[in-house]
Design an enzyme around this catalytic site. Structure first.
Site, mmCIF file in Angstrom:
data_model
loop_
_atom_site.group_PDB
_atom_site.id
_atom_site.type_symbol
_atom_site.label_atom_id
_atom_site.label_comp_id
_atom_site.label_asym_id
_atom_site.label_seq_id
_atom_site.Cartn_x
_atom_site.Cartn_y
_atom_site.Cartn_z
ATOM 1 N N CYS A 50 13.327 12.075 6.188
ATOM 2 C CA CYS A 50 13.355 11.692 7.599
ATOM 3 C C CYS A 50 14.735 11.946 8.188
ATOM 4 C CB CYS A 50 12.974 10.233 7.744
ATOM 5 S SG CYS A 50 13.908 9.177 6.643
ATOM 6 N N LYS A 61 0.838 -1.197 0.000
ATOM 7 C CA LYS A 61 0.000 0.000 0.000
ATOM 8 C C LYS A 61 0.877 1.253 0.000
ATOM 9 C CE LYS A 61 -1.750 3.013 2.718
ATOM 10 N NZ LYS A 61 -1.883 4.143 1.804
ATOM 11 N N GLU A 116 9.906 2.404 10.431
ATOM 12 C CA GLU A 116 10.873 3.487 10.245
ATOM 13 C C GLU A 116 10.089 4.786 10.282
ATOM 14 O OE1 GLU A 116 13.952 3.693 10.368
ATOM 15 O OE2 GLU A 116 14.392 1.548 10.340
ATOM 16 N N GLY A 138 3.050 5.024 13.326
ATOM 17 C CA GLY A 138 3.900 3.876 13.638
ATOM 18 C C GLY A 138 3.570 3.283 14.996
ATOM 19 N N GLN A 187 0.870 20.392 4.202
ATOM 20 C CA GLN A 187 2.252 20.368 4.696
ATOM 21 C C GLN A 187 2.846 21.777 4.681
ATOM 22 O OE1 GLN A 187 4.092 17.525 5.898
ATOM 23 N NE2 GLN A 187 5.416 19.193 6.576
ATOM 24 N N GLY A 246 6.770 5.869 7.960
ATOM 25 C CA GLY A 246 5.859 7.008 8.040
ATOM 26 C C GLY A 246 6.048 7.724 9.362
ATOM 27 N N SER A 247 4.979 8.371 9.825
ATOM 28 C CA SER A 247 5.095 9.207 11.018
ATOM 29 C C SER A 247 5.111 8.363 12.298
ATOM 30 C CB SER A 247 3.913 10.173 11.062
ATOM 31 O OG SER A 247 2.718 9.425 11.094
ATOM 32 N N GLU A 297 8.968 17.063 14.832
ATOM 33 C CA GLU A 297 9.356 17.007 13.422
ATOM 34 C C GLU A 297 8.452 17.911 12.587
ATOM 35 O OE1 GLU A 297 8.447 13.485 11.038
ATOM 36 O OE2 GLU A 297 10.536 13.453 10.392
HETATM 37 P P1 NAD Z 1 2.123 8.832 7.385
HETATM 38 O O1 NAD Z 1 2.400 8.140 8.677
HETATM 39 O O2 NAD Z 1 1.039 9.828 7.351
HETATM 40 O O3 NAD Z 1 1.755 7.762 6.254
HETATM 41 C C1 NAD Z 1 2.630 6.714 5.904
HETATM 42 C C2 NAD Z 1 1.819 5.586 5.285
HETATM 43 O O4 NAD Z 1 0.997 5.005 6.305
HETATM 44 C C3 NAD Z 1 0.862 6.026 4.175
HETATM 45 O O5 NAD Z 1 0.812 5.033 3.180
HETATM 46 C C4 NAD Z 1 -0.468 6.123 4.904
HETATM 47 O O6 NAD Z 1 -1.575 5.965 4.055
HETATM 48 C C5 NAD Z 1 -0.353 4.973 5.873
HETATM 49 N N1 NAD Z 1 -1.214 5.076 7.065
HETATM 50 C C6 NAD Z 1 -1.701 6.199 7.632
HETATM 51 N N2 NAD Z 1 -2.458 5.873 8.711
HETATM 52 C C7 NAD Z 1 -2.418 4.528 8.832
HETATM 53 C C8 NAD Z 1 -3.001 3.604 9.743
HETATM 54 N N3 NAD Z 1 -3.771 3.999 10.753
HETATM 55 N N4 NAD Z 1 -2.754 2.288 9.566
HETATM 56 C C9 NAD Z 1 -1.960 1.867 8.561
HETATM 57 N N5 NAD Z 1 -1.405 2.693 7.650
HETATM 58 C C10 NAD Z 1 -1.622 4.015 7.786
HETATM 59 O O7 NAD Z 1 3.506 9.461 6.895
HETATM 60 P P2 NAD Z 1 3.735 10.382 5.617
HETATM 61 O O8 NAD Z 1 3.158 11.739 5.883
HETATM 62 O O9 NAD Z 1 3.335 9.661 4.384
HETATM 63 O O10 NAD Z 1 5.336 10.466 5.608
HETATM 64 C C11 NAD Z 1 6.058 11.378 6.386
HETATM 65 C C12 NAD Z 1 6.645 10.707 7.608
HETATM 66 O O11 NAD Z 1 7.409 9.578 7.202
HETATM 67 C C13 NAD Z 1 7.605 11.591 8.358
HETATM 68 O O12 NAD Z 1 7.381 11.474 9.737
HETATM 69 C C14 NAD Z 1 8.965 11.034 7.985
HETATM 70 O O13 NAD Z 1 9.980 11.292 8.922
HETATM 71 C C15 NAD Z 1 8.675 9.582 7.862
HETATM 72 N N6 NAD Z 1 9.675 8.900 7.060
HETATM 73 C C16 NAD Z 1 10.548 8.056 7.685
HETATM 74 C C17 NAD Z 1 11.533 7.411 6.963
HETATM 75 C C18 NAD Z 1 12.484 6.472 7.634
HETATM 76 O O14 NAD Z 1 13.017 5.601 6.960
HETATM 77 N N7 NAD Z 1 12.717 6.602 8.922
HETATM 78 C C19 NAD Z 1 11.632 7.618 5.594
HETATM 79 C C20 NAD Z 1 10.728 8.478 4.991
HETATM 80 C C21 NAD Z 1 9.742 9.110 5.730
#
Ligand code: NAD
Length: 476
Positions: free
Chosen positions: A279, A170, A245, A228, A326, A223-224, A378
């Site tokens: 990130c 996804k 991550e 997470g 954003q 993701g965030s 962040e």
């Molecule tokens: P996000 O957490 O909003 O979304 C990430 C993914 O999770 C998307 O596909 C989203 O649809 C999905 N998602 C959202 N809610 C969910 C839920 N309840 N259950 C399952 N899946 C869900 O993050 P974003 O805004 O897409 O990305 C930005 C964040 O990602 C920042 O915090 C950034 O630091 C982090 N990031 C981390 C790394 C790393 O490797 N550490 C790399 C890139 C981005």
């Protein structure tokens, strides 16, 4: 409509998500299918039958699939680079670089597929032999963010397949186009139906269903932190394997003895390239007193020359922010930092360009301290704050004064300080005289504290999440 790919078939949907170019909001990148709960059910069921077949595949079959995708990405890197720049807003050179990296990741894991090994250990008992064998985890749910729309999918999908798993993938709603093309490429390989499935759609529906599905053996999420943490709790409840991550508040320490040019270029690259939407971005610049004034002056001067424009415009150095929400968040953090006592010395305002888009001048805020929100939350945009340190020890303490621990950097000509920092910076990745962002694809990636949870990604360490281990005792 760009459709979902389930059980070897392209499947449309009643609802779609419209993806627009953040550099030019009149440019529609595409309409992407939105999976519903029935589609997720079908994808998990298809993955189950796919997993049973793929776990029996030979290393050569796995190599061939991954190598073919790597070659196709490389051959189409200019086209895919343009698409990535349009869907996410990264400037063309960065976007093409990311596409190239995705190709290298597929090639690397093609090699890993034929090198997957167990361990042979002699028993403490006579005439007993022990083999530690690795088996695929099974069906994995891969959930990715928008900021690296091809590299992150690649570094989850390629190892998942290399180690014999079936995938339900996804991508992020905001940038699904490159993911769709990855699915298209995989659909034209020899992968049996069901081994790879694409379900685009909302995190709150598709993501949640995957996380809670008893048929999904593991979730790899980027993701965030907020999402997470929620996913970790859900996975723990049903004892599914999880790899997370998440965010960062990465420090770049600049000591008095640093080469000023090296420090400024590490700060510009780390904090502002890719519009700060990494990130690993250097959002906190921890600077010792002897160089502070010269550093802020040189950095501001460089920011004054930084060209912010359409991601496809030749000469652009920083593209737009990914979307309106954003951009508002970035601007609000500039205000919050000032309200708490920070001094805005550069940028931090919305910009207008030839096309309507989400442009912002890179923001530099000085006179901040660790108690301010700007230094522990962040932002995920082109916003960096400066923290003053009286010496190396204070700088190290400030660098570590964060709930996150993804990447940390130091600019210094002192070998003693560099080596000490490598040992004592509490981060998963440490950079010396380099930006905090920008990593290789063949070594482990990930952080500590609130930034990461579970086994590391990438390189040979990826095997830990995507396989299970069986210890076999044999007496001939
Ligand atoms: P996000 O957490 O909003 O979304 C990430 C993914 O999770 C998307 O596909 C989203 O649809 C999905 N998602 C959202 N809610 C969910 C839920 N309840 N259950 C399952 N899946 C869900 O993050 P974003 O805004 O897409 O990305 C930005 C964040 O990602 C920042 O915090 C950034 O630091 C982090 N990031 C981390 C790394 C790393 O490797 N550490 C790399 C890139 C981005």
């Amino acid at each position: 409509m760009y459709k979902n790919y389930i059980g070897g078939t392209w499947v449309g949907s009643a609802e779609t998500t419209r993806n627009i170019n953040p550099s030019n909001t009149d440019d529609i990148v595409g309409e992407f299918a939105r999976a519903d709960s029935a589609a997720v059910e079908e994808a998990v069921a298809a993955a189950h039958s796919g997993a049973a077949r793929w776990r029996e595949s030979t290393p050569q079959e796995r190599f061939d699939v991954l190598d073919a995708v790597g070659s196709e990405i490389l051959g189409r890197r200019d086209e895919l680079g343009r698409l990535l720049a349009r869907e996410e807003g990264k400037i063309l050179s960065e976007a093409t670089g990311e596409v190239t990296r995705a190709a290298h990741i597929f090639k690397f894991f093609a090699g890993e597929a034929v090198r997957t090994a167990g361990e042979h250990i002699r028993s403490t008992r006579p005439a007993v032999e022990i083999d530690v064998l690795r088996h695929p985890l099974g069906v994995v749910g891969l959930i990715t963010p928008w900021n690296f729309p091809i590299a992150i999918p690649a570094w989850k999908i390629a190892p998942a397949l290399a180690y014999g798993n079936a995938v339900v993938f996804k991508p992020a709603e905001l940038a699904p186009a490159c993911s769709w093309h990855l699915a298209d490429m995989l659909s034209r390989t020899q992968l049996p139906p069901g081994v790879f499935n694409l379900v685009m759609g909302r995190g709150s529906l598709v993501g949640e269903l995957l996380v809670d599905h008893p048929g999904v053996d593991g979730i790899s999420f980027t993701g965030s932190v907020e999402n997470g943490r929620h996913i970790a709790e859900r996975c723990a409840r049903r004892m599914a394997r999880v790899q997370l991550e998440m965010g960062g508040k990465n420090p770049l320490v600049i000591l008095d003895d640093a080469d000023l040019d090296v420090a400024v270029s590490a700060a510009v690259n780390g904090a502002y390239f890719s519009t700060g939407q990494r990130c690993t971005a250097s959002s906190r610049l921890v600077v010792t007193e002897g160089i502070l004034e010269r550093f802020v002056e040189a950095l501001s001067e460089r920011l004054g020359r930084l060209k912010v424009d359409d991601a496809l415009e030749p000469g652009s150095e920083m593209g737009p922010v990914v979307d309106e929400a954003q951009l508002r968040k970035n601007l609000s953090y500039v205000e919050i930092a000032q309200a708490e006592g920070g001094r805005l010395v550069f940028g931090g305002t919305r910009l207008q360009r030839r096309h309507a888009g989400y442009y912002m001048a890179p923001a530099l805020i000085t006179e901040t301290d660790s108690s301010m929100r700007i230094n522990h939350e962040e932002v995920f945009g082109p916003v960096a704050s400066v923290l003053r340190a009286k010496d190396y020890e204070t700088a190290l303490a400030l660098a570590n004064d964060t709930p996150f621990g993804l990447s940390a950097g130091i600019c210094t000509r002192s070998l003693a300080h560099a080596l000490h920092f490598r040992e004592h910076a509490r981060a998963g990745m440490v950079m010396v005289n380099l930006p905090t962002a920008g990593v290789d694809y063949h070594v482990p990636f990930g952080g500590s504290k609130a930034s990461s949870y579970g086994p590391k990604e990438q390189g040979r360490y990826a095997v830990e999440f995507f396989t299970t281990v069986t210890t076999c005792y044999t007496k001939p």
